[in-house]
Design a protein around this motif. Sequence first.
Motif, PDB file in Angstrom:
ATOM      1  N   SER A  45       0.838  -1.201   0.000  1.00 21.12           N
ATOM      2  CA  SER A  45       0.000   0.000   0.000  1.00 21.12           C
ATOM      3  C   SER A  45       0.877   1.257   0.000  1.00 21.12           C
ATOM      4  CB  SER A  45      -0.923   0.006   1.216  1.00 21.12           C
ATOM      5  OG  SER A  45      -0.162   0.075   2.414  1.00 21.12           O
ATOM      6  N   PRO A  46       0.347   2.392  -0.448  1.00 20.78           N
ATOM      7  CA  PRO A  46       1.147   3.625  -0.502  1.00 20.78           C
ATOM      8  C   PRO A  46       1.741   4.040   0.842  1.00 20.78           C
ATOM      9  CG  PRO A  46      -0.848   3.891  -1.809  1.00 20.78           C
ATOM     10  CD  PRO A  46      -0.991   2.581  -1.076  1.00 20.78           C
ATOM     11  N   ASP A  47       1.051   3.737   1.964  1.00 31.15           N
ATOM     12  CA  ASP A  47       1.599   4.115   3.272  1.00 31.15           C
ATOM     13  C   ASP A  47       2.472   3.017   3.878  1.00 31.15           C
ATOM     14  OD1 ASP A  47      -0.278   2.228   3.992  1.00 31.15           O
ATOM     15  OD2 ASP A  47      -1.524   3.597   5.172  1.00 31.15           O
ATOM     16  N   GLN A  49       1.601   0.129   5.107  1.00 32.39           N
ATOM     17  CA  GLN A  49       1.009  -0.533   6.268  1.00 32.39           C
ATOM     18  C   GLN A  49       0.285  -1.835   5.918  1.00 32.39           C
ATOM     19  OE1 GLN A  49       1.694   0.754   9.395  1.00 32.39           O
ATOM     20  NE2 GLN A  49       2.991   2.019   8.059  1.00 32.39           N
ATOM     21  N   ASN A  92      -5.359   4.209  -3.402  1.00 35.48           N
ATOM     22  CA  ASN A  92      -4.862   5.017  -2.292  1.00 35.48           C
ATOM     23  C   ASN A  92      -4.685   4.085  -1.106  1.00 35.48           C
ATOM     24  OD1 ASN A  92      -7.525   4.807  -1.003  1.00 35.48           O
ATOM     25  ND2 ASN A  92      -8.181   6.349  -2.512  1.00 35.48           N
ATOM     26  N   ASN A  93      -4.463   4.609   0.080  1.00 35.99           N
ATOM     27  CA  ASN A  93      -4.208   3.744   1.239  1.00 35.99           C
ATOM     28  C   ASN A  93      -5.399   2.875   1.614  1.00 35.99           C
ATOM     29  OD1 ASN A  93      -1.587   4.680   1.647  1.00 35.99           O
ATOM     30  ND2 ASN A  93      -2.312   6.448   2.808  1.00 35.99           N
ATOM     31  N   GLN A 145      -7.083  11.501  -5.322  1.00 34.24           N
ATOM     32  CA  GLN A 145      -6.654  10.235  -4.739  1.00 34.24           C
ATOM     33  C   GLN A 145      -7.560   9.062  -5.096  1.00 34.24           C
ATOM     34  OE1 GLN A 145      -6.752  10.120  -0.483  1.00 34.24           O
ATOM     35  NE2 GLN A 145      -8.932  10.619  -0.350  1.00 34.24           N
ATOM     36  N   SER A 327       6.596   2.343  -0.608  1.00 35.24           N
ATOM     37  CA  SER A 327       5.650   3.310  -0.053  1.00 35.24           C
ATOM     38  C   SER A 327       5.955   4.689  -0.646  1.00 35.24           C
ATOM     39  CB  SER A 327       5.753   3.354   1.473  1.00 35.24           C
ATOM     40  OG  SER A 327       7.072   3.675   1.874  1.00 35.24           O
ATOM     41  N   GLU A 328       4.988   5.583  -0.585  1.00 27.89           N
ATOM     42  CA  GLU A 328       5.147   6.907  -1.197  1.00 27.89           C
ATOM     43  C   GLU A 328       6.323   7.689  -0.612  1.00 27.89           C
ATOM     44  OE1 GLU A 328       1.013   8.645  -2.868  1.00 27.89           O
ATOM     45  OE2 GLU A 328       1.133   8.517  -0.680  1.00 27.89           O
ATOM     46  N   ASP A 329       6.581   7.506   0.685  1.00 30.12           N
ATOM     47  CA  ASP A 329       7.657   8.262   1.318  1.00 30.12           C
ATOM     48  C   ASP A 329       9.018   7.580   1.192  1.00 30.12           C
ATOM     49  OD1 ASP A 329       7.376   6.108   3.026  1.00 30.12           O
ATOM     50  OD2 ASP A 329       6.760   7.289   4.765  1.00 30.12           O
TER      51      ASP A 329
END
Length: 635
Positions: A45-47, A49, A92-93, A145, A327-329
């Motif tokens: 997932s993008p975050d 988690q 998205n998440n 999003q 992840s995005e970050d």
Amino acid sequence: MYRSLLLAWTSVLLISIQSTFSFATPVVPLSDLFRDPAFRTVTLSPDGQHIAVTLPSDDRTFLVVLKIDSQRPLSRWDFGSGQHISQVRWVNNDRLIFGVSEKTGSFDFRVPTLNLFASNIDGSRRIQIPNGNTYQIIGRVSDDQDSLWVQRSIDGAFLFKLNTRSGRVVAQATAPLDFGSFILDHEENIRYAIGRVKNNVIRTLRRDQDSWTVIAETPLGGDETLLPISFDAKNKRVYFQSSKEGEPRTIISRDPETGETSVISQDPVSDPVDWIESSDGKSLLAIAYLPDRPRWDFIDTTHPESKILIGLEKAFPNKGIQFGNSSEDGKFRVFRVFADNDPGEYYLFNRDTGTAKYLLASRPWINPEKMGSTQPFSFTARDGQLIHGYFTSPPDSNRGPLPTVVLVHGGPHGPRDVWEFDPSVQALATRGYGVLQINFRGSGGYGQAFERAGYRNWGTSMQDDLTDGVRWAIESKLTHPDRICIFGGSYGGYAALMSPIRQPDLYRCAIGYVGVYSLPMMFEAGDVPKTAAGRAYQQRILPLTEAEQRVQSPAYNIDRLHVPIMLVHGGKDQRVPIKQMNYLIEQMKKAGKTPNKVFIKEKEGHGFQVPQNNVELFSSVLDFLDTNIGHAFSE
């Protein structure tokens, strides 16, 4: 850091292996080799988690979402018998989108159903997007999003934004291509389109304000290639896959304003097979190649994320690594580690802690130490062409020349054999056979000129490559000259019977599996000639005249076929209908011959899918091999 990390992982894995296999039999059961893997794909997932995991189960593939820290499933999707969930993407998440496909045989491509499906990860707000599977997903829309960039080709190439909550699509651009796809830059400006126009010409277009400019075109399968893939971090230069004379494609960087070009990555043997970008999608980090074992060419070694990936590659020596999404970050990235004797495991790397967390194993019941070892090789064919392949030896093999099975891949144009865990190869190697796999001319992955060299030569130079490879293995003391059988599926089934026709003294037996035995019949039977594209493809790759098709067909050369034969087919095969096998048997009967063994599963298609059917098939194959060439453990 990475060395100690690897040792810690290894200790855990060894404890698991010892407890699982302490009472195992010396030879791994066929049922273990042909069991469905525990999972097929893992997407982050993008975050960072959650992971979305597709899991095969009997006649279907379902989807679950797991929370990483607890491994707790949040939801499950299952569309029933014969339905396989695939192409899972995170919107998205909290939301996923995915397609459903059908597959009737293990050698068939999956055929997508018409609709796409979207859902929140807890299973709520599920929607069906009618005809959504006719779209191809490009990526996420940065300022919305819930939306994705998608493309579709129906009477032209079109680019849309798709809202995954409402299912509504809004057209954004079109390109003058019969079938095509779009390339957007980092600011989501539409910059290029690639696709096919009439007469199977591949065309590359550049977007200039509101119009398109042709910058390259070549016939389908032609030598010259110029395919844009992405942009540099400054959004100025363009990365292309490029080939001038059909050689393996290189990655070049070009300034679209000045035309100045530089080569940034290449391999003398292999086309690029994958590439990886930074977590923000703005930097191209590395290109993957498969000259023999998989390798990554890091083109930006100064990028912080490249340093992490290089470290992970060093932490797993003698392994292949597939880097998944991040992840995005950039804090988390999922990756897969695999080998010739190891089906593979997924890990999640945490940049902040510098550690990798074990997630899942594809086939945790497989002990790599009990598997055969696959070594790459190359040789020069009779006309000077360099040919590559793989030889798999039985586990702990230290004996002289082995009884050998020449295992021929299908396709034949596009597919190739690769260095990876293969249940069919291991079923033979763990029973004492050497397994010889040859990427004859016509195989994919070595440049368009190499692939095109096989066109119209199914029964001639492509077979000569197999012959020359077998003779190389004999001279190299890998293969016993009097104990060789040839076995293949689809095109490989064709080659399995054509090879002893051309070289009657080289093989002791042959096994044709869902094979083509009459080239003229290919133009009238099966699903390929039912479409215009399929008919055009056949006209390009097969001998032009019926007389030459007969010369290159096993069914018309029965008088030269003198070795024991085993034939295998599925009653529901749509790609190569069972009438191909039946016609071969009829021709054999006219010549006073019969196959030594015929193995049919009425409910299977183009290659068997049901695990128990594969167990029965290989049990029968091994009996046939033992009778005709004996296994390595024989006195």
